[in-house]
Scaffold this active site. Structure first.
Site, PDB file in Angstrom:
ATOM      1  N   LYS A 295     -11.009 -11.618 -15.571  1.00 27.71           N
ATOM      2  CA  LYS A 295     -11.117 -11.759 -17.029  1.00 27.71           C
ATOM      3  C   LYS A 295     -10.387 -13.009 -17.550  1.00 27.71           C
ATOM      4  CE  LYS A 295     -12.628  -9.432 -20.712  1.00 27.71           C
ATOM      5  NZ  LYS A 295     -13.900  -8.702 -20.777  1.00 27.71           N
TER       6      LYS A 295
ATOM      7  N   GLY B  35     -21.875 -10.404 -28.201  1.00 27.50           N
ATOM      8  CA  GLY B  35     -20.779 -11.002 -28.978  1.00 27.50           C
ATOM      9  C   GLY B  35     -19.434 -10.745 -28.315  1.00 27.50           C
TER      10      GLY B  35
ATOM     11  N   HIS C 223       7.826  -8.005  -3.955  1.00 24.18           N
ATOM     12  CA  HIS C 223       6.493  -8.317  -4.488  1.00 24.18           C
ATOM     13  C   HIS C 223       6.473  -9.641  -5.250  1.00 24.18           C
ATOM     14  CE1 HIS C 223       4.411  -4.569  -3.496  1.00 24.18           C
ATOM     15  NE2 HIS C 223       5.614  -4.031  -3.581  1.00 24.18           N
TER      16      HIS C 223
ATOM     17  N   GLU D  54       4.024 -11.225  -6.271  1.00 20.79           N
ATOM     18  CA  GLU D  54       2.884 -11.328  -7.196  1.00 20.79           C
ATOM     19  C   GLU D  54       3.183 -10.811  -8.593  1.00 20.79           C
ATOM     20  OE1 GLU D  54       3.327  -9.322  -4.708  1.00 20.79           O
ATOM     21  OE2 GLU D  54       2.312  -7.397  -4.908  1.00 20.79           O
TER      22      GLU D  54
ATOM     23  N   CYS E 162       5.184  -6.260   1.532  1.00 18.59           N
ATOM     24  CA  CYS E 162       5.551  -4.847   1.512  1.00 18.59           C
ATOM     25  C   CYS E 162       4.865  -4.091   2.671  1.00 18.59           C
ATOM     26  CB  CYS E 162       5.230  -4.257   0.145  1.00 18.59           C
ATOM     27  SG  CYS E 162       6.056  -2.693  -0.140  1.00 18.59           S
ATOM     28  N   TYR E 163       3.925  -3.221   2.391  1.00 14.62           N
ATOM     29  CA  TYR E 163       3.269  -2.514   3.496  1.00 14.62           C
ATOM     30  C   TYR E 163       2.672  -3.504   4.502  1.00 14.62           C
ATOM     31  CZ  TYR E 163       0.296   0.494   6.252  1.00 14.62           C
ATOM     32  OH  TYR E 163      -0.264   1.148   7.307  1.00 14.62           O
TER      33      TYR E 163
ATOM     34  N   ASP F 206     -17.575 -11.369 -22.284  1.00 13.11           N
ATOM     35  CA  ASP F 206     -18.309 -11.655 -21.057  1.00 13.11           C
ATOM     36  C   ASP F 206     -19.720 -12.185 -21.339  1.00 13.11           C
ATOM     37  OD1 ASP F 206     -16.015 -10.716 -19.911  1.00 13.11           O
ATOM     38  OD2 ASP F 206     -16.807  -8.729 -19.475  1.00 13.11           O
TER      39      ASP F 206
ATOM     40  N   GLY G 272       0.839  -1.195   0.000  1.00 14.52           N
ATOM     41  CA  GLY G 272       0.000   0.000   0.000  1.00 14.52           C
ATOM     42  C   GLY G 272       0.868   1.236   0.000  1.00 14.52           C
TER      43      GLY G 272
END
Ligand code: XMP
Length: 519
Positions: free
Chosen positions: A375, A230, A175, A177, A85-86, A233, A58
């Site tokens: 997504k 189309g 990090h 990630e 981190c934070y 989603d 953060g």
């Protein structure tokens, strides 16, 4: 009862740009995860019943007035905790250690020296006992809390990671990630599997199975209506609902005349013919073009297209009997974003009725089967449900369609020319392998005429602009550096094959200050 979300990790978001990424990485490791704002109540955290908790990074400082605090329950639940981190700094400060303001911000690649092996760092070290990581921080831990030992360090960051294996509390200053951390994936897997003991039940097959079961329970014998565009989603929602409830699903596909070349036919072929889904096609080109006649302002055009869509969709919906549910392709980032802007918390938002702005007489209950999915997960589900990959991995296409790619007034003549030019552009991008290297690409119609020469004759015709961008988040973008030979080929084909075009230009604007779309 156990299901694929029983093993679950809670991500507490302290505002880092990477918080959503942590949530995604945990899911990629096969474990269900959700992101809550850092100030979630103790009851909410307990009710979630996580097998482990990850505290995100953060932008704040631990010692700032009102610096975000970790809720007490995090340390009392008896589950493993990983601070990033934070998250690591706040954990250290709250457990009795010390954090100092960094004099220089450390940002970029770094090599950590692994000095003690704990369960978090299994298989993270290379042959030199080091690992490449991504650092991005100002403050840093200067004294560990009681019970913690240092597990890795760098010359400028003595406590790059630390752990208290008895309490199963872990912290990393870097990090894991982000993909720049070479073994970040291994570290996250070590945490969720090795330390928290989660299985890997969260995968596309099990998600489909669970969702189909849930949809059947929710919908029963009722009818469901879906607006099919189309796009990825709504297409995945259609395929999922079809699998769950078969012909109790009716889709309405509104052809507004602002779609790409042959798109309407392709959508019908894909869903109605190939998949056997009931799709009502509302051919509303005239209606949209009539409503848009004489209108040049981009926002006004967007409003008109949105309003006409709702009207056409409502008319089709009224013709159907006994529809109880309206399905929507809301995905998890939409939920997080809309929740953040209204309440600052991702988890308090509940579905409200008729989000699409339908009139009051059409009151449906909502079905949102993608509401907790990212997504990437939606795309994987789509492919697993039999939607062709070229549809699933298409560039995004805006709701107002060619309406915002024809500058100024929209006319059928312009839309027809634009469709042909855009199609040539897409064919060449695909043939050259550049389609997948660009995030979005399209042609734009310029309502100005320019002089050209064809054979012995003079041609006074329209101008087409080509736009291609590279971006990850669509918030910033740089124009794609397409090879000149490719641009040459595309422009030559457009001018040769479309007699109404006399000139092609390439858009070299980045965002900001330009936007991706021209309107
Ligand atoms: P801009 O032009 O704002 O575009 O840089 C960023 C992304 O958003 C898409 N976009 C839209 N999508 N309705 C949509 O559904 C819209 O009105 C709209 N305007 C822009 C754009 O295509 C790009 O992906």
């Amino acid at each position: 009862m156990t299901n694929i979300t029983t093993d679950r990790i809670l991500i507490l978001d302290f505002g880092s740009q990477y918080s959503q990424l942590i949530t995604r990485r945990v899911r990629e490791a096969g474990v269900y995860s959700e992101m809550y704002a850092y100030d979630a109540s103790d009851e909410e955290i307990r009710a979630f019943a996580p097998k482990g908790i990850i505290l995100s990074g953060g932008p704040e400082s631990v010692y700032a007035d009102n610096g975000p605090k970790i809720p007490q329950s995090v340390f009392e639940l008896g589950v493993p905790v990983l601070g990033i981190c934070y998250g690591f700094q706040a954990m250290t400060a709250q457990l009795g250690g010390e954090v100092v303001a960094g004099t220089v911000k450390e940002f970029g690649h770094a090599k950590i020296d692994i000095v003690a092996q704990d369960r978090l760092l299994v298989d993270v070290a290379d042959t030199q006992n080091q690992s490449q990581v991504w650092m991005s921080h100002g403050d840093k831990v200067s004294r560990l809390a009681d019970g913690f030992i240092t597990t890795s360090s760098t010359p400028s960051c003595p406590f790059a990671s630390a752990s208290d294996e008895d309490r199963r509390f872990y912290g990393v200053q870097f990090h894991p990630e982000v993909t720049h951390s070479d073994k970040g994936e291994v570290l996250i897997s070590n945490f969720v599997h090795g330390i928290c003991g989660c299985g890997n039940a969260w995968n596309k097959e099990s998600i489909i199975e669970l969702r189909v079961k849930q949809l059947r329970e929710q919908i029963g014998d009722n009818q469901v209506l879906l607006g099919l565009s189309g796009g990825v989603d709504s297409s995945v929602v259609a395929a999922l609902l079809h699998r769950a409830i078969g012909d109790k699903l009716t889709c309405v596909f509104v052809d507004n005349g602002l779609l790409r070349l042959n798109e309407g036919d392709q959508v019908m072929q894909m869903f109605a013919e190939n998949m056997g889904i009931r799709v009502i096609r509302a051919d509303a080109e005239n209606r949209f073009l009539t409503a848009l006649a004489g209108v040049t302002d981009p926002e006004q055009k967007r409003k008109i297209i949105g309003r006409e869509f709702i009207e056409v969709f409502s008319e089709e919906a009224r013709k159907l009997d006994g529809v109880k549910f309206l399905a929507q392709g809301t995905i998890y980032p939409d939920v997080i974003e809309s929740a953040k802007s209204k309440h600052g918390k991702a988890h308090v938002i509940k579905s409200h009725h008729n989000v699409g702005g339908l009139p009051d007489d059409l009151a449906f209950e909502l079905v949102e089967p993608l509401r907790d999915l990212f997504k990437d997960e939606v795309r994987q589900l789509g492919v697993a449900l039999g939607i062709p990959a070229h549809m699933i991995y298409r560039h995004p296409f805006p709701g107002p369609g060619l309406g915002v790619r024809i500058l100024g007034e929209v006319k059928k003549e312009y839309a027809d020319i634009l469709r042909l030019a855009d199609d040539i552009f897409m064919q060449e991008l695909r043939a050259s392998g550049w389609y997948d290297k660009t995030a979005q690409a399209f042609a734009v119609f310029q309502p100005v005429k320019s002089v050209g020469v064809v054979g012995d004759g003079r041609r006074y015709a329209w101008v087409i602009a080509l736009r291609a961008v590279e971006t990850v988040d669509f918030m910033t973008a740089r124009f794609a550096h397409l090879p000149y030979e490719l641009v040459d080929k595309i422009s030559t084909r457009i001018m040769n094959e479309i007699t109404d075009v006399s000139r092609v230009v390439y858009d070299v604007s980045s965002k900001p200050p330009a936007t991706i779309e021209w309107e």
